[in-house]
Scaffold this motif. Structure first.
Motif, PDB file in Angstrom:
ATOM      1  N   LYS A  29     -37.690   3.542 -11.196  1.00  0.00           N
ATOM      2  CA  LYS A  29     -37.491   4.766 -11.999  1.00  0.00           C
ATOM      3  C   LYS A  29     -36.285   4.686 -12.932  1.00  0.00           C
ATOM      4  O   LYS A  29     -35.901   5.677 -13.551  1.00  0.00           O
ATOM      5  N   ASN A  76     -49.934  -4.356 -14.340  1.00  0.00           N
ATOM      6  CA  ASN A  76     -49.831  -2.903 -14.272  1.00  0.00           C
ATOM      7  C   ASN A  76     -48.631  -2.370 -15.051  1.00  0.00           C
ATOM      8  O   ASN A  76     -47.796  -1.635 -14.528  1.00  0.00           O
ATOM      9  N   ARG A 113     -57.553  12.411 -18.043  1.00  0.00           N
ATOM     10  CA  ARG A 113     -56.242  11.783 -18.228  1.00  0.00           C
ATOM     11  C   ARG A 113     -55.804  11.799 -19.689  1.00  0.00           C
ATOM     12  O   ARG A 113     -54.640  12.025 -19.986  1.00  0.00           O
ATOM     13  N   ALA A 117     -52.474  13.646 -21.085  1.00  0.00           N
ATOM     14  CA  ALA A 117     -51.436  12.935 -21.845  1.00  0.00           C
ATOM     15  C   ALA A 117     -51.266  13.565 -23.223  1.00  0.00           C
ATOM     16  O   ALA A 117     -50.135  13.734 -23.705  1.00  0.00           O
ATOM     17  N   ILE A 148     -49.115   6.110 -21.479  1.00  0.00           N
ATOM     18  CA  ILE A 148     -48.970   6.927 -20.268  1.00  0.00           C
ATOM     19  C   ILE A 148     -50.290   7.243 -19.571  1.00  0.00           C
ATOM     20  O   ILE A 148     -50.298   7.453 -18.377  1.00  0.00           O
ATOM     21  N   ARG A 150     -52.428   5.338 -18.647  1.00  0.00           N
ATOM     22  CA  ARG A 150     -52.747   4.307 -17.663  1.00  0.00           C
ATOM     23  C   ARG A 150     -51.952   4.465 -16.381  1.00  0.00           C
ATOM     24  O   ARG A 150     -52.213   3.811 -15.395  1.00  0.00           O
ATOM     25  N   LYS A 151     -50.928   5.329 -16.406  1.00  0.00           N
ATOM     26  CA  LYS A 151     -50.022   5.506 -15.257  1.00  0.00           C
ATOM     27  C   LYS A 151     -49.545   4.154 -14.736  1.00  0.00           C
ATOM     28  O   LYS A 151     -49.784   3.794 -13.579  1.00  0.00           O
ATOM     29  N   GLN A 153     -46.936   0.957 -13.653  1.00  0.00           N
ATOM     30  CA  GLN A 153     -45.738   0.876 -12.813  1.00  0.00           C
ATOM     31  C   GLN A 153     -44.483   0.794 -13.662  1.00  0.00           C
ATOM     32  O   GLN A 153     -43.423   1.221 -13.244  1.00  0.00           O
ATOM     33  N   LEU A 183     -42.088  11.608 -16.032  1.00  0.00           N
ATOM     34  CA  LEU A 183     -43.018  10.644 -15.449  1.00  0.00           C
ATOM     35  C   LEU A 183     -42.390   9.825 -14.334  1.00  0.00           C
ATOM     36  O   LEU A 183     -43.096   9.266 -13.502  1.00  0.00           O
ATOM     37  N   THR A 185     -40.942   6.840 -14.113  1.00  0.00           N
ATOM     38  CA  THR A 185     -41.450   5.473 -14.031  1.00  0.00           C
ATOM     39  C   THR A 185     -40.365   4.534 -14.547  1.00  0.00           C
ATOM     40  O   THR A 185     -39.626   4.904 -15.455  1.00  0.00           O
TER      41      THR A 185
END
Lengths: 362, 279
Positions: A29, A76, A113, A117, A148, A150-151, A153, A183, A185
């Motif tokens: 994060k 990812n 999604r 977004a 975003i 795709r969410k 990692q 988010l 991330t």
């Protein structure tokens, strides 16, 4: 959960070494900014994390998995490019859905999604347009949206704001920062703009010639730069540097450069214990150098004003202190004019000292 | 330009343009002019040669009834379309590979392909004739379908390489991160974006194959298998007798398909020659 770790990473293109022995642990994060002049290896490093560039040596871990040989699509991650890289023949919706379609996400899920977004980014109205019909800022949002949905990692940003005009850039900077906290991330952000680096990064990595110069929070880097490069790179206008001779008088140490003489406060003088060389590079930030009314030898510098640069909230004056060129912050209400003689007082604790032999901070 | 007078514009722009157009269009005018004249009128030196005094269709009738012009047209279509498809398929892959897949010999390969384009057909047809003979394709349209790509592929490859180059790499990289394979990227991103380039390449291939002369002359001798350029010249020039009327009628009819193809795709064609992505 995704921390990114680079261990002893090297990148060599034929006979040019682009990145040398890069070691960095990016926490989950965290928002880390890689900053440096062009050709410093920051984009190459980002591309190695993305899997667009092979690693010559070393290891890259994403979420504790070695990804050296893992293709980009299986890492990812999502990347936002400087020129947005939107697919011109697809609508905004199709652009944003592309990544999900490639991963065979169910249609209904894709729709949900993408709309989510688009709402976050305020582009719901634009979903049926083609990239051609969008402004620079809108395209940038679509590029973000594509990342975003795709969410992923990890988010990778390669100078995403540098194609925008100055005002929009500031606005998008804030929005990106908000987006990141929303988010939560891990993000790696590459820029050559020190203001972007300072304002956005939880931590900043300053690079030059493929080497990490310093890693730290923005204020750590600003207040305690590891070398003259970092000191000069962060801050605008940049830090004043001049070489000075050390004059030792018992325990006290003074700096002398031409007619300029400055006494070092005891805690700074203490740093020079065991310093064998008789010269140092002195660094003083413009805002730490202020005009005062009275000249106190050893505490202040007398100088002639050459240029006055009012920028509204501050007025910078370029002065000549007996051959040493300096820039000082004179405050927004300054009445100083060119050719005036001014007395400038550096804040003693804010004087930075560097070793002229290796440019490192003392 | 700002500040130019009408005379300057005339001298710098309109007069050269008019000369150029005259130069280009005069042969067509002559062709049309000849088609609709009878032999008597054509050979009568008293009459103004630039004007048709008593128009006639006899030359066209001659072409359509006394030669197998339609068969030649069909042959030419067959050869031109197939060799265009083969050449496009090969050059799309070659151009993409040379431009985008980083391999050590990508640059030399590109240059080698270009150099092969520089070998004159008049030299190349000798070894090619041997190959065709070995393959037992002598006097077959397939000999042309297979040999035309030898000059089409290099040209198309170079045209498409320039085109692929103008597509930002990031677009592909982004698709790659999005999870698309090379094949998917090629079909979903590259091909749609390169459509104008592909069209121009196709038009070029089609025209070059349509007009090709040397190979067709060398490899085909059966009248039923001839292409239009060869058919016209071999059947309508008998010894030293030139049947000018039917010859020109054939030339006119044969240029119609090419003209149609060009005019349909002219916009794409121009876009294709000037690069891919304009925003």
């Amino acid at each position: 959960m995704a921390e990114v770790r680079l261990e002893g990473v090297w990148k060599q293109f034929e006979d040019v070494v682009a990145v040398r022995d890069f070691n960095l642990k990016i926490e989950d994060k965290e928002f880390v900014v890689l900053v440096g002049p062009s050709g410093c290896g920051k984009t190459t490093t980002l591309r190695m994390i993305a899997g667009l560039e092979e690693i010559t040596r070393g290891n890259i871990y994403i979420a504790d998995r070695i990804v050296n040989k893992v293709p980009a699509k299986d890492r990812n991650i999502a990347m936002v490019f400087q020129n947005y890289a939107l697919y011109p023949h697809m609508t905004v919706y199709e652009n944003m859905a592309f990544g999900l379609e490639m991963r065979r996400t169910p249609k209904e899920e894709i729709r949900r999604r993408v709309q989510e977004a688009a709402e976050i980014l305020g582009i719901s109205e634009l979903l049926h347009r083609k990239p051609k019909q969008l402004s620079g800022g809108q395209r940038q949002r679509v590029a973000l949206g594509r990342a975003i949905v795709r969410k992923p990692q990890v988010f990778l940003f390669d100078e995403p704001l540098s194609n925008l005009d100055a005002k929009l850039r500031v606005q998008m900077r804030v929005e990106l920062k908000k987006l990141h906290s929303r988010l939560a991330t891990t993000a790696v952000y590459v820029t050559h703009d020190q203001v972007e680096a300072m304002t956005m990064g939880d931590r900043i990595v300053v690079m030059k010639d493929g080497l990490i110069q310093q890693v730290g929070t923005p204020l750590e880097l600003y207040n305690r730069p590891a070398n003259t490069f970092v000191a000069g790179f962060l801050g605008s206008p940049s830090m004043n540097f001049f070489e000075a001779e050390l004059v030792r008088e018992g325990m006290a140490i003074a700096l002398r450069a031409g007619d300029v003489r400055l006494d070092l406060p005891p805690e700074k003088a203490a740093l020079l214990n065991g310093y064998s060389h008789d010269r140092v590079i002195v660094g003083i930030r413009p805002e730490d150098l202020q005009p005062v009314s009275q000249h106190l030898p050893g505490r202040t510098i007398q100088a002639t004003v050459e240029v006055v640069e009012p920028i509204g909230n501050e007025t910078y004056v370029d002065v000549d202190a007996a051959g040493v060129p300096l820039v000082a912050g004179a405050g927004r209400h300054s009445t100083i004019r060119p050719k005036d003689t001014v007395v400038l007082k550096p804040i003693p604790e804010k004087i930075h000292l560097f070793d002229p032999r290796d440019q490192r901070a003392i | 330009m700002v500040g130019e007078t009408k005379t300057q514009k005339l001298i710098k722009f309109y007069i050269p343009l008019a000369l150029y157009l005259f130069f280009l269009l005069f042969p067509f005018y002559w062709m049309v002019n000849t088609v609709f004249k009878s032999d008597n009128e054509m050979y009568n030196l008293e009459l103004n040669p630039f004007y048709i005094h008593s128009p006639t269709l006899e030359n066209i009738v001659h072409l359509f009834t006394r030669t197998i012009f339609f068969k030649w047209m069909a042959n030419t279509f067959f050869v031109a379309i197939l060799s265009t498809l083969i050449a496009l398929g090969a050059s799309l892959l070659a151009a993409y590979a040379i431009q985008r897949l980083r391999f050590k010999t990508s640059q030399p390969t590109g240059v080698a392909i270009f150099l092969s384009y520089l070998v004159p057909q008049t030299i190349l047809f000798i070894p090619l004739a041997h190959v065709i003979f070995q393959l037992r394709l002598w006097d077959s349209l397939w000999s042309l379908v297979l040999t035309y790509p030898t000059f089409l592929v290099p040209f198309c490859t170079w045209l498409l390489m320039g085109y692929f180059k103008s597509i930002p790499k990031e677009m592909e990289e982004c698709a790659m991160i999005d999870g698309a394979s090379r094949v998917r990227i090629f079909t979903k991103i590259i091909l749609p974006l390169c459509l104008p380039g592909i069209l121009s390449a196709a038009i070029f291939c089609f025209t070059l194959s349509w007009n090709e002369y040397i190979y067709a002359l060398a490899f085909i001798s059966d009248t039923y298998k001839k292409t239009v350029p060869i058919g016209l010249v071999t059947e309508l020039v008998r010894g030293d007798v030139y049947h000018w009327g039917p010859l020109m009628a054939g030339a006119l009819c044969a240029s119609v398909p090419v003209a149609l193809v060009y005019s349909f795709f002219v916009e794409h064609y121009v876009a294709g020659m000037t690069g891919a992505l304009k925003e």
